[in-house]
Motif scaffolding. Structure first.
Motif, PDB file in Angstrom:
ATOM      1  N   VAL A  63       2.266  41.966  24.475  1.00  0.00           N
ATOM      2  CA  VAL A  63       2.997  43.226  24.440  1.00  0.00           C
ATOM      3  C   VAL A  63       2.354  44.119  25.497  1.00  0.00           C
ATOM      4  N   ALA A  64       3.080  44.389  26.572  1.00  0.00           N
ATOM      5  CA  ALA A  64       2.608  45.280  27.634  1.00  0.00           C
ATOM      6  C   ALA A  64       3.460  46.545  27.564  1.00  0.00           C
ATOM      7  N   TYR A  65       2.807  47.696  27.561  1.00  0.00           N
ATOM      8  CA  TYR A  65       3.577  48.928  27.398  1.00  0.00           C
ATOM      9  C   TYR A  65       2.947  50.075  28.169  1.00  0.00           C
ATOM     10  N   PHE A  66       3.808  51.025  28.520  1.00  0.00           N
ATOM     11  CA  PHE A  66       3.387  52.298  29.091  1.00  0.00           C
ATOM     12  C   PHE A  66       3.859  53.370  28.126  1.00  0.00           C
ATOM     13  N   SER A  67       2.975  54.289  27.767  1.00  0.00           N
ATOM     14  CA  SER A  67       3.343  55.357  26.836  1.00  0.00           C
ATOM     15  C   SER A  67       2.797  56.673  27.339  1.00  0.00           C
ATOM     16  N   TYR A  68       3.642  57.661  27.414  1.00  0.00           N
ATOM     17  CA  TYR A  68       3.206  59.000  27.838  1.00  0.00           C
ATOM     18  C   TYR A  68       2.818  59.843  26.626  1.00  0.00           C
ATOM     19  N   SER A  69       3.687  59.902  25.639  1.00  0.00           N
ATOM     20  CA  SER A  69       3.458  60.785  24.489  1.00  0.00           C
ATOM     21  C   SER A  69       2.926  60.061  23.260  1.00  0.00           C
ATOM     22  N   GLY A  70       2.887  58.745  23.306  1.00  0.00           N
ATOM     23  CA  GLY A  70       2.432  57.966  22.149  1.00  0.00           C
ATOM     24  C   GLY A  70       3.555  57.281  21.392  1.00  0.00           C
ATOM     25  N   ASN A  71       4.804  57.637  21.669  1.00  0.00           N
ATOM     26  CA  ASN A  71       5.927  57.034  20.952  1.00  0.00           C
ATOM     27  C   ASN A  71       6.064  55.540  21.257  1.00  0.00           C
ATOM     28  N   THR A  72       6.006  55.187  22.531  1.00  0.00           N
ATOM     29  CA  THR A  72       6.132  53.772  22.897  1.00  0.00           C
ATOM     30  C   THR A  72       4.931  52.992  22.371  1.00  0.00           C
ATOM     31  N   ARG A  73       3.763  53.602  22.334  1.00  0.00           N
ATOM     32  CA  ARG A  73       2.569  52.966  21.772  1.00  0.00           C
ATOM     33  C   ARG A  73       2.806  52.598  20.295  1.00  0.00           C
ATOM     34  N   GLN A  74       3.470  53.488  19.570  1.00  0.00           N
ATOM     35  CA  GLN A  74       3.774  53.226  18.154  1.00  0.00           C
ATOM     36  C   GLN A  74       4.582  51.933  18.018  1.00  0.00           C
ATOM     37  N   VAL A  75       5.635  51.807  18.806  1.00  0.00           N
ATOM     38  CA  VAL A  75       6.489  50.621  18.732  1.00  0.00           C
ATOM     39  C   VAL A  75       5.718  49.384  19.196  1.00  0.00           C
ATOM     40  N   ALA A  76       4.939  49.522  20.267  1.00  0.00           N
ATOM     41  CA  ALA A  76       4.141  48.397  20.770  1.00  0.00           C
ATOM     42  C   ALA A  76       3.205  47.870  19.685  1.00  0.00           C
ATOM     43  N   ASN A  77       2.548  48.774  18.976  1.00  0.00           N
ATOM     44  CA  ASN A  77       1.640  48.351  17.915  1.00  0.00           C
ATOM     45  C   ASN A  77       2.375  47.707  16.745  1.00  0.00           C
ATOM     46  N   GLN A  78       3.603  48.149  16.475  1.00  0.00           N
ATOM     47  CA  GLN A  78       4.400  47.512  15.427  1.00  0.00           C
ATOM     48  C   GLN A  78       4.764  46.087  15.825  1.00  0.00           C
ATOM     49  N   ILE A  79       5.151  45.886  17.091  1.00  0.00           N
ATOM     50  CA  ILE A  79       5.468  44.535  17.573  1.00  0.00           C
ATOM     51  C   ILE A  79       4.219  43.660  17.506  1.00  0.00           C
ATOM     52  N   LYS A  80       3.092  44.185  17.936  1.00  0.00           N
ATOM     53  CA  LYS A  80       1.825  43.443  17.885  1.00  0.00           C
ATOM     54  C   LYS A  80       1.511  43.016  16.457  1.00  0.00           C
ATOM     55  N   GLU A  81       1.626  43.961  15.531  1.00  0.00           N
ATOM     56  CA  GLU A  81       1.320  43.686  14.126  1.00  0.00           C
ATOM     57  C   GLU A  81       2.254  42.621  13.544  1.00  0.00           C
ATOM     58  N   LEU A  82       3.522  42.700  13.865  1.00  0.00           N
ATOM     59  CA  LEU A  82       4.500  41.766  13.301  1.00  0.00           C
ATOM     60  C   LEU A  82       4.435  40.377  13.927  1.00  0.00           C
ATOM     61  N   THR A  83       4.039  40.292  15.200  1.00  0.00           N
ATOM     62  CA  THR A  83       4.064  39.003  15.908  1.00  0.00           C
ATOM     63  C   THR A  83       2.686  38.379  16.118  1.00  0.00           C
ATOM     64  N   GLY A  84       1.627  39.172  15.988  1.00  0.00           N
ATOM     65  CA  GLY A  84       0.289  38.667  16.287  1.00  0.00           C
ATOM     66  C   GLY A  84       0.015  38.576  17.777  1.00  0.00           C
ATOM     67  N   ALA A  85       0.809  39.255  18.579  1.00  0.00           N
ATOM     68  CA  ALA A  85       0.681  39.217  20.042  1.00  0.00           C
ATOM     69  C   ALA A  85      -0.579  39.937  20.515  1.00  0.00           C
ATOM     70  N   ASP A  86      -0.998  39.596  21.728  1.00  0.00           N
ATOM     71  CA  ASP A  86      -2.025  40.370  22.414  1.00  0.00           C
ATOM     72  C   ASP A  86      -1.351  41.635  22.950  1.00  0.00           C
ATOM     73  N   ILE A  87      -2.149  42.630  23.302  1.00  0.00           N
ATOM     74  CA  ILE A  87      -1.561  43.889  23.757  1.00  0.00           C
ATOM     75  C   ILE A  87      -2.280  44.386  25.012  1.00  0.00           C
ATOM     76  N   PHE A  88      -1.510  45.014  25.905  1.00  0.00           N
ATOM     77  CA  PHE A  88      -2.051  45.572  27.149  1.00  0.00           C
ATOM     78  C   PHE A  88      -1.353  46.893  27.412  1.00  0.00           C
ATOM     79  N   GLU A  89      -2.136  47.960  27.558  1.00  0.00           N
ATOM     80  CA  GLU A  89      -1.557  49.259  27.880  1.00  0.00           C
ATOM     81  C   GLU A  89      -1.545  49.457  29.391  1.00  0.00           C
ATOM     82  N   ILE A  90      -0.379  49.730  29.920  1.00  0.00           N
ATOM     83  CA  ILE A  90      -0.216  50.025  31.342  1.00  0.00           C
ATOM     84  C   ILE A  90      -0.609  51.490  31.541  1.00  0.00           C
TER      85      ILE A  90
END
Length: 182
Positions: free
Chosen positions: A29-56
């Motif tokens: 899960v690679a994401y860019f978040s300015y206000s934190g909203n996209t980070r919220q969704v990215a973390n939900q995807i990570k939690e549900l799938t067990g994916a690795d995560i990378f913040e752009i």
């Protein structure tokens, strides 16, 4: 006829995705978040799938105040800029599936997301976009797909930024719909 064709294509993609997960393919899960909203969704995807995560993250951060940030983002879009980003994914080759998330800025993905996507050869990988916004997705998915022309693309997920924190049920339903979760 077109509906039947698209139904067959969608079914084949779901079967292909199920095979990737059955074979133990890695997910990012690679994401860019300015206000934190996209980070919220990215973390939900990570939690549900067990994916690795990378913040752009950009080398030069965007202004903290909203209006100046929009001005910088608009200028980057008009100039088709590619702002420098911090860090790299250590071994992109290990990932078969890459979720790419961002807010919708000026009817497209932030230019930093394009910098990220263009920094890797994503040929043959499955790219799945997700987006937060305050009006509508309106072009971010198309920009991500255009930047990854040799990738397979699955249906994206979008939600209002102000509801991202409570979007987990919708994220889970979407992941099931596209065949990522059973």
């Amino acid at each position: 006829m077109k509906t039947r064709f698209f139904t067959v294509i969608a079914s084949l993609l779901i079967v292909a995705m199920s095979c990737v997960y059955a074979q133990g393919g890695k997910t990012l899960v690679a994401y860019f978040s300015y206000s934190g909203n996209t980070r919220q969704v990215a973390n939900q995807i990570k939690e549900l799938t067990g994916a690795d995560i990378f913040e752009i993250q950009t080398v030069n951060p965007y202004p903290a105040e909203y209006k100046p940030c929009t001005e910088v983002a608009k200028k980057e879009m008009e100039e088709n800029a590619r702002p420098a980003i911090k860090g790299r994914v250590a071994d992109m080759a290990q990932y078969d599936v890459i979720f790419v998330g961002c807010p919708s800025w000026w009817h497209t993905a932030p230019m930093a997301v394009l910098t990220f996507l263009e920094s890797y050869d994503l040929s043959g990988k499955t790219v799945i976009p997700f987006c937060t916004h305050e009006s509508k997705e309106d072009g971010a998915f198309a920009a991500i797909e255009k930047a990854t022309p040799k990738s397979t693309h699955l249906k994206g997920f979008d939600c209002f930024g102000h509801s991202a924190k409570s979007a987990k049920p919708q994220v889970e339903a979407w992941l099931k719909e596209i065949g990522v979760l059973r």
